[in-house]
Design a protein around this motif. Structure first.
Motif, PDB file in Angstrom:
ATOM      1  N   THR A 179     -43.000  19.850 -53.745  1.00 36.68           N
ATOM      2  CA  THR A 179     -41.791  19.123 -54.127  1.00 36.68           C
ATOM      3  C   THR A 179     -40.622  19.516 -53.236  1.00 36.68           C
ATOM      4  O   THR A 179     -39.870  18.663 -52.758  1.00 36.68           O
ATOM      5  CB  THR A 179     -41.444  19.402 -55.598  1.00 36.68           C
ATOM      6  N   ARG A 180     -40.449  20.816 -52.999  1.00 35.59           N
ATOM      7  CA  ARG A 180     -39.348  21.291 -52.162  1.00 35.59           C
ATOM      8  C   ARG A 180     -39.527  20.831 -50.713  1.00 35.59           C
ATOM      9  O   ARG A 180     -38.574  20.400 -50.068  1.00 35.59           O
ATOM     10  CB  ARG A 180     -39.256  22.803 -52.226  1.00 35.59           C
ATOM     11  N   GLU A 181     -40.767  20.894 -50.215  1.00 35.08           N
ATOM     12  CA  GLU A 181     -41.022  20.450 -48.842  1.00 35.08           C
ATOM     13  C   GLU A 181     -40.748  18.961 -48.683  1.00 35.08           C
ATOM     14  O   GLU A 181     -40.198  18.523 -47.665  1.00 35.08           O
ATOM     15  CB  GLU A 181     -42.457  20.779 -48.447  1.00 35.08           C
ATOM     16  N   ALA A 182     -41.117  18.177 -49.689  1.00 34.65           N
ATOM     17  CA  ALA A 182     -40.848  16.739 -49.634  1.00 34.65           C
ATOM     18  C   ALA A 182     -39.348  16.469 -49.634  1.00 34.65           C
ATOM     19  O   ALA A 182     -38.856  15.585 -48.916  1.00 34.65           O
ATOM     20  CB  ALA A 182     -41.521  16.037 -50.811  1.00 34.65           C
ATOM     21  N   GLU A 183     -38.617  17.237 -50.434  1.00 40.15           N
ATOM     22  CA  GLU A 183     -37.161  17.087 -50.477  1.00 40.15           C
ATOM     23  C   GLU A 183     -36.567  17.381 -49.098  1.00 40.15           C
ATOM     24  O   GLU A 183     -35.717  16.633 -48.604  1.00 40.15           O
ATOM     25  CB  GLU A 183     -36.585  18.051 -51.516  1.00 40.15           C
ATOM     26  N   ILE A 184     -37.021  18.463 -48.476  1.00 45.08           N
ATOM     27  CA  ILE A 184     -36.501  18.831 -47.163  1.00 45.08           C
ATOM     28  C   ILE A 184     -36.913  17.811 -46.105  1.00 45.08           C
ATOM     29  O   ILE A 184     -36.134  17.461 -45.218  1.00 45.08           O
ATOM     30  CB  ILE A 184     -36.972  20.251 -46.793  1.00 45.08           C
ATOM     31  N   MET A 185     -38.133  17.292 -46.206  1.00 49.30           N
ATOM     32  CA  MET A 185     -38.574  16.292 -45.241  1.00 49.30           C
ATOM     33  C   MET A 185     -37.748  15.025 -45.374  1.00 49.30           C
ATOM     34  O   MET A 185     -37.427  14.370 -44.358  1.00 49.30           O
ATOM     35  CB  MET A 185     -40.068  15.997 -45.450  1.00 49.30           C
TER      36      MET A 185
END
Length: 245
Positions: free
Chosen positions: A186-192
């Motif tokens: 979830t955090r990686e998707a937000e950053i992407m």
């Protein structure tokens, strides 16, 4: 049963060392008195302008620098990029203009406090936060940040709803994009998503309230999961526009 030796008492961590930079002697003295009264914080040095702040920071290597914006000679914004490699910088100022807040963040400030919007306990909490890599803002600065994010321009491929059906077919997410999203946390998707919007690491860190080092770690994992060598490739994969050839 033999007596066990007494274990040494746990030693408290050393106090955080702070440099206070402000051209106003009264403000500087007040901050020094306030912080010096805390057991876990000590004022290592004071400075009346940007050049002096840089010299003192180089000399004593503090944990945090408290920095005013408007100072004679070399002001806070001018010296900020030189201080950031030495220690996290917490802006502490009466300057609340949107342009100044945004420029301070662009130049690497770890937080922004406007005088009159925080208590002594809030200041201490902010110093501890930025020391640990967590951004900290008072209300005015937080509002500026939210407004800047809300008005930031979306990716060029989707900035206009008036596109032809052919263009739309080129930029709409395809099965590959959903597959890419499922590979990320979830955090990686937000950053992407923030990378795809054009934000740099500093802006992402401020938006997500994490350190730039943490952002870099996330990006390295994102690149590995998306089989991308750089931001452009990762964005193309994320938006479903990366070719297969």
């Amino acid at each position: 049963m033999p007596d066990l030796p007494d274990l040494p008492a746990a030693q408290p961590p050393p106090p955080l060392r702070v440099v206070v930079a402000d051209d106003n002697l009264v403000v500087r003295a007040g901050l020094t008195a306030l912080l010096s009264g805390r057991e876990d914080i000590t004022v290592a040095a004071e400075a009346a302008d940007g050049r002096e702040a840089y010299e003192e920071a180089r000399r004593c290597r503090p944990d945090v620098v408290l920095l005013d914006v408007r100072m004679p000679g070399m002001d806070g914004l001018s010296v900020l990029p030189y201080l950031v490699p030495i220690a996290p910088v917490l802006m502490l100022t009466y300057s609340s203009e949107s342009e100044i807040v945004q420029e301070a963040l662009r130049r690497g400030a770890a937080g922004y406090l406007v005088h009159g919007e925080f208590t002594a306990d809030r200041l201490v909490a902010a110093i501890r936060d930025v020391r640990e890599g967590r951004a900290h803002f008072t209300a005015t600065a937080a509002d500026v940040l939210r407004s800047a994010i809300a008005h930031s321009q979306p990716p060029a491929t989707v900035k206009s709803p008036l596109v032809s059906s052919q263009t739309l077919s080129q930029v709409q997410p395809d099965v590959g994009q959903f597959g890419s999203r499922s590979r990320l946390s979830t955090r990686e998707a937000e950053i992407m998503d923030l990378i795809a919007s054009g934000m740099n690491n500093q802006q992402i860190a401020a938006t997500c309230f994490i350190s730039e080092k943490t952002v870099k770690n996330h990006i390295n994992r994102i690149f590995a999961k998306l089989h991308s060598a750089n931001r452009s490739e990762a964005t193309a994969t994320w938006l479903g526009t990366r070719g297969t050839g």
